[in-house]
Write a protein that holds these residues in place. Structure first.
Motif, mmCIF file in Angstrom:
data_model
loop_
_atom_site.group_PDB
_atom_site.id
_atom_site.type_symbol
_atom_site.label_atom_id
_atom_site.label_comp_id
_atom_site.label_asym_id
_atom_site.label_seq_id
_atom_site.Cartn_x
_atom_site.Cartn_y
_atom_site.Cartn_z
ATOM 1 N N ALA A 167 7.638 -4.694 10.510
ATOM 2 C CA ALA A 167 6.974 -3.985 9.405
ATOM 3 C C ALA A 167 7.179 -4.710 8.078
ATOM 4 C CB ALA A 167 7.498 -2.550 9.309
ATOM 5 N N GLU A 168 8.354 -5.214 7.846
ATOM 6 C CA GLU A 168 8.624 -5.931 6.597
ATOM 7 C C GLU A 168 7.853 -7.247 6.528
ATOM 8 O OE1 GLU A 168 10.414 -5.439 3.567
ATOM 9 O OE2 GLU A 168 9.890 -3.479 4.351
ATOM 10 N N ARG A 201 5.093 -7.881 8.106
ATOM 11 C CA ARG A 201 3.677 -7.501 7.956
ATOM 12 C C ARG A 201 3.369 -7.149 6.502
ATOM 13 N NH1 ARG A 201 -0.045 -7.227 11.071
ATOM 14 N NH2 ARG A 201 1.249 -7.079 12.929
ATOM 15 N N ARG A 202 4.290 -6.443 5.840
ATOM 16 C CA ARG A 202 4.088 -6.066 4.439
ATOM 17 C C ARG A 202 3.927 -7.322 3.572
ATOM 18 N NH1 ARG A 202 6.945 -6.010 0.151
ATOM 19 N NH2 ARG A 202 8.911 -6.489 1.168
ATOM 20 N N ASP A 232 0.660 -9.103 4.405
ATOM 21 C CA ASP A 232 -0.452 -8.424 3.734
ATOM 22 C C ASP A 232 -0.512 -8.817 2.253
ATOM 23 O OD1 ASP A 232 -1.284 -7.123 6.050
ATOM 24 O OD2 ASP A 232 -0.230 -5.248 5.572
ATOM 25 N N GLU A 233 0.655 -8.960 1.635
ATOM 26 C CA GLU A 233 0.684 -9.407 0.231
ATOM 27 C C GLU A 233 0.108 -10.811 0.103
ATOM 28 O OE1 GLU A 233 3.857 -10.369 -3.352
ATOM 29 O OE2 GLU A 233 4.489 -8.990 -1.758
#
Length: 155
Positions: free
Chosen positions: A63-64, A66-67, A70-71
């Motif tokens: 999740a981190e 991916r975050r 995405d940025e």
């Protein structure tokens, strides 16, 4: 055409850099003008190290990453982004991390790959411990001041 979705994998198995590049390139069907890759390898630290042990919290690490992926997709006009990070014991010469970015132009692809690696070196939720040639287990490896300084340029 819909916006590209970053591809993230955290795995114990080795990755095939050439196959990953070919897969990203084939999926783009000639639309990209640049594919930039970075492969981080385990070093033997002058013969001192026999392995690097990488730990993570499953789910949280993905999740981190991916975050941050995405940025990167929001910051640069990327057409594809792939991150693979290993966990478990990694031997000298083996790949630890692979970042593949694709864009119409090289500047965006290089910048996004650099951004992602700076994050992965300093803030990704992985813990690294050295396994030493003398049979002992070393300490946990921290990001260096140089790594932190490099990552600071993206804030």
């Amino acid at each position: 055409m819909s916006a590209p979705v970053p591809s993230i994998a955290i795995q114990a198995e080795p990755f095939d850099t050439a196959a990953e590049i070919a897969s990203v390139s084939a999926a783009l069907g000639g639309r990209a003008g640049a594919v930039v890759t970075f492969t981080g390898l385990c070093r033997d630290e002058g013969g001192r190290l026999t392995a690097l042990e990488l730990e993570h919290y499953p789910g949280m690490a993905e999740a981190e990453i991916r975050r941050v992926a995405d940025e990167a997709m929001a910051r640069w006009p990327l057409q594809a982004l792939r991150v693979i990070h290993r966990h478990g014991l990694v031997r000298p010469g083996d790949g630890i991390v692979l970042v593949v970015t694709a864009a119409s132009h090289r500047v965006a692809a290089f910048a996004a790959a650099d951004f992602l690696m700076d994050y992965l070196k300093t803030r990704a939720p992985f813990w690294k411990r050295e396994h030493l040639a003398d049979g002992t287990t070393g300490g946990w490896v921290e990001a260096t001041a140089q790594d932190d300084a490099a990552a600071g340029r993206w804030r």
